[in-house]
Design a protein around this motif. Structure first.
Motif, mmCIF file in Angstrom:
data_model
loop_
_atom_site.group_PDB
_atom_site.id
_atom_site.type_symbol
_atom_site.label_atom_id
_atom_site.label_comp_id
_atom_site.label_asym_id
_atom_site.label_seq_id
_atom_site.Cartn_x
_atom_site.Cartn_y
_atom_site.Cartn_z
ATOM 1 N N VAL A 1 6.985 -1.240 7.182
ATOM 2 C CA VAL A 1 6.488 0.139 7.122
ATOM 3 C C VAL A 1 7.611 1.062 6.673
ATOM 4 N N VAL A 2 7.302 1.900 5.698
ATOM 5 C CA VAL A 2 8.241 2.917 5.222
ATOM 6 C C VAL A 2 7.552 4.269 5.332
ATOM 7 N N VAL A 3 8.086 5.131 6.191
ATOM 8 C CA VAL A 3 7.542 6.484 6.347
ATOM 9 C C VAL A 3 8.513 7.462 5.687
ATOM 10 N N ARG A 4 7.973 8.295 4.807
ATOM 11 C CA ARG A 4 8.782 9.316 4.139
ATOM 12 C C ARG A 4 8.365 10.679 4.691
ATOM 13 N N PRO A 5 9.168 11.213 5.631
ATOM 14 C CA PRO A 5 8.803 12.477 6.283
ATOM 15 C C PRO A 5 9.207 13.691 5.445
ATOM 16 N N PHE A 6 8.633 14.821 5.800
ATOM 17 C CA PHE A 6 9.072 16.083 5.193
ATOM 18 C C PHE A 6 10.414 16.512 5.775
ATOM 19 N N SER A 7 10.618 16.275 7.070
ATOM 20 C CA SER A 7 11.867 16.685 7.704
ATOM 21 C C SER A 7 13.017 15.836 7.181
ATOM 22 N N ALA B 1 0.841 -1.199 0.000
ATOM 23 C CA ALA B 1 0.000 0.000 0.000
ATOM 24 C C ALA B 1 0.873 1.244 0.000
ATOM 25 N N GLU B 2 0.507 2.206 -0.814
ATOM 26 C CA GLU B 2 1.189 3.493 -0.866
ATOM 27 C C GLU B 2 0.160 4.588 -0.595
ATOM 28 N N TYR B 3 0.354 5.321 0.492
ATOM 29 C CA TYR B 3 -0.565 6.385 0.891
ATOM 30 C C TYR B 3 0.119 7.742 0.757
ATOM 31 N N TYR C 1 3.387 0.701 3.214
ATOM 32 C CA TYR C 1 3.584 -0.535 3.975
ATOM 33 C C TYR C 1 3.291 -1.744 3.109
ATOM 34 N N THR C 2 4.011 -2.818 3.413
ATOM 35 C CA THR C 2 3.828 -4.098 2.733
ATOM 36 C C THR C 2 3.457 -5.138 3.774
ATOM 37 N N LEU C 3 2.362 -5.842 3.532
ATOM 38 C CA LEU C 3 1.908 -6.900 4.417
ATOM 39 C C LEU C 3 2.106 -8.240 3.712
ATOM 40 N N THR C 4 2.844 -9.149 4.331
ATOM 41 C CA THR C 4 2.980 -10.509 3.801
ATOM 42 C C THR C 4 2.441 -11.481 4.840
ATOM 43 N N LEU C 5 1.546 -12.349 4.396
ATOM 44 C CA LEU C 5 0.866 -13.283 5.286
ATOM 45 C C LEU C 5 1.362 -14.705 5.059
ATOM 46 N N VAL D 1 14.317 7.928 4.948
ATOM 47 C CA VAL D 1 13.254 6.983 5.268
ATOM 48 C C VAL D 1 13.329 6.562 6.733
ATOM 49 N N PHE D 2 12.167 6.491 7.346
ATOM 50 C CA PHE D 2 11.995 5.894 8.664
ATOM 51 C C PHE D 2 11.333 4.538 8.431
ATOM 52 N N TYR D 3 11.987 3.451 8.864
ATOM 53 C CA TYR D 3 11.584 2.096 8.480
ATOM 54 C C TYR D 3 11.344 1.233 9.708
ATOM 55 N N ILE D 4 10.291 0.418 9.628
ATOM 56 C CA ILE D 4 10.006 -0.534 10.696
ATOM 57 C C ILE D 4 9.592 -1.860 10.074
ATOM 58 N N GLN D 5 10.222 -2.934 10.516
ATOM 59 C CA GLN D 5 9.759 -4.270 10.180
ATOM 60 C C GLN D 5 9.262 -4.920 11.464
ATOM 61 N N MET D 6 8.040 -5.442 11.430
ATOM 62 C CA MET D 6 7.449 -5.974 12.651
ATOM 63 C C MET D 6 6.461 -7.095 12.347
ATOM 64 N N LYS D 7 6.159 -7.849 13.359
ATOM 65 C CA LYS D 7 5.078 -8.822 13.297
ATOM 66 C C LYS D 7 3.793 -8.093 13.668
ATOM 67 N N PRO D 8 2.824 -8.015 12.762
ATOM 68 C CA PRO D 8 1.595 -7.289 13.084
ATOM 69 C C PRO D 8 0.630 -8.165 13.876
ATOM 70 N N GLU D 9 -0.200 -7.522 14.676
ATOM 71 C CA GLU D 9 -1.259 -8.222 15.392
ATOM 72 C C GLU D 9 -2.567 -7.491 15.104
ATOM 73 N N PRO D 10 -3.598 -8.213 14.660
ATOM 74 C CA PRO D 10 -4.861 -7.552 14.264
ATOM 75 C C PRO D 10 -5.467 -6.693 15.368
ATOM 76 N N GLU D 11 -5.351 -7.147 16.621
ATOM 77 C CA GLU D 11 -6.011 -6.437 17.717
ATOM 78 C C GLU D 11 -5.364 -5.097 18.024
ATOM 79 N N THR D 12 -4.077 -4.955 17.715
ATOM 80 C CA THR D 12 -3.349 -3.760 18.161
ATOM 81 C C THR D 12 -2.727 -2.962 17.021
#
Length: 217
Positions: A102-108, A61-63, A75-79, A183-194
């Motif tokens: 997750v890839v965040v591209r900030p203005f700063s 997804a690109e927002y 962000y890219t979700l792989t299941l 780029v501000f980058y995060i790789q994580m295990k996602p959890e639907p509830e949180t």
């Protein structure tokens, strides 16, 4: 084994495979829909683009955001292949869990490199530009050890604070700031509830902390 028993075994396996396919496909599609809805609710993009990855294994997804300190949120979700009876057990060993990149591209402008990588997570750790120039140490976060690579220690301390604020800090496998790509980058295990509250904290960190001097000056 006579032919009758062999055919019965084949039909049984085929039936279980078909059941697994429909149940697994339904679950993965429900997870994709849930993650899209939860993330969009937080990000509220002005434009969006999705690229599907093989139908049932995820999407990218690109927002376009253009609000606060966020120019783009990607962000890219792989299941796990829950729809595949044969490959699912293998994926539990090789991939281990669902993944969110997750890839965040900030203005700063991000001025310095910093990484926190959960020790033992990567079988082959990704290469890092100019790694030999970075300081290295091991830090503990919520009982887990992370390899820290940085130019200034305060950058790692800020990233550590973000990890500790998330719903399950152990889910964060790699977090980084990269000046070369800004780029501000995060790789994580996602959890639907949180997932919603975790994305909220990532957004808040970008809007409030990435604009401050520890990262941008």
């Amino acid at each position: 084994m006579d032919n009758q028993v062999l055919f019965a075994a084949i039909f049984l396996i085929a039936g279980i495979s078909a059941l697994q396919f429909y149940r697994g496909r339904k679950l993965n599609l429900m997870l994709m829909e849930h993650y899209i809805r939860a993330v969009k609710e937080v990000i509220n993009p002005e434009d969006e683009l999705y690229t599907w990855l093989g139908g049932y294994i995820g999407f990218r997804a690109e927002y376009k955001v253009n609000r606060g300190n966020i120019r783009k949120f990607e962000y890219t979700l792989t299941l796990l292949p829950r729809h595949s009876l044969l490959y699912f057990p293998i994926a539990l060993i090789t991939s281990r869990h669902d993944k969110l990149y997750v890839v965040v591209r900030p203005f700063s402008e991000i001025k310095r490199e910093a990484h926190l990588i959960q020790k033992g997570y990567y079988r082959m750790r990704p290469s890092i530009d100019d790694e030999e120039l970075l300081k290295k140490e091991v830090v503990e976060i919520a009982g887990k050890q992370y390899e820290a690579l940085y130019e200034k220690k305060r950058d790692v301390e800020n990233l550590k604070t973000l990890i500790e604020s998330l719903s399950n800090p152990h889910n964060v496998k790699h977090i980084s700031l990269t000046p070369k790509t800004n780029v501000f980058y995060i790789q994580m295990k996602p959890e639907p509830e949180t997932i919603g509250e975790d994305v909220e904290r990532i957004v808040r960190f970008t809007n409030e902390r990435l604009k401050e001097s520890p990262f941008s000056s």
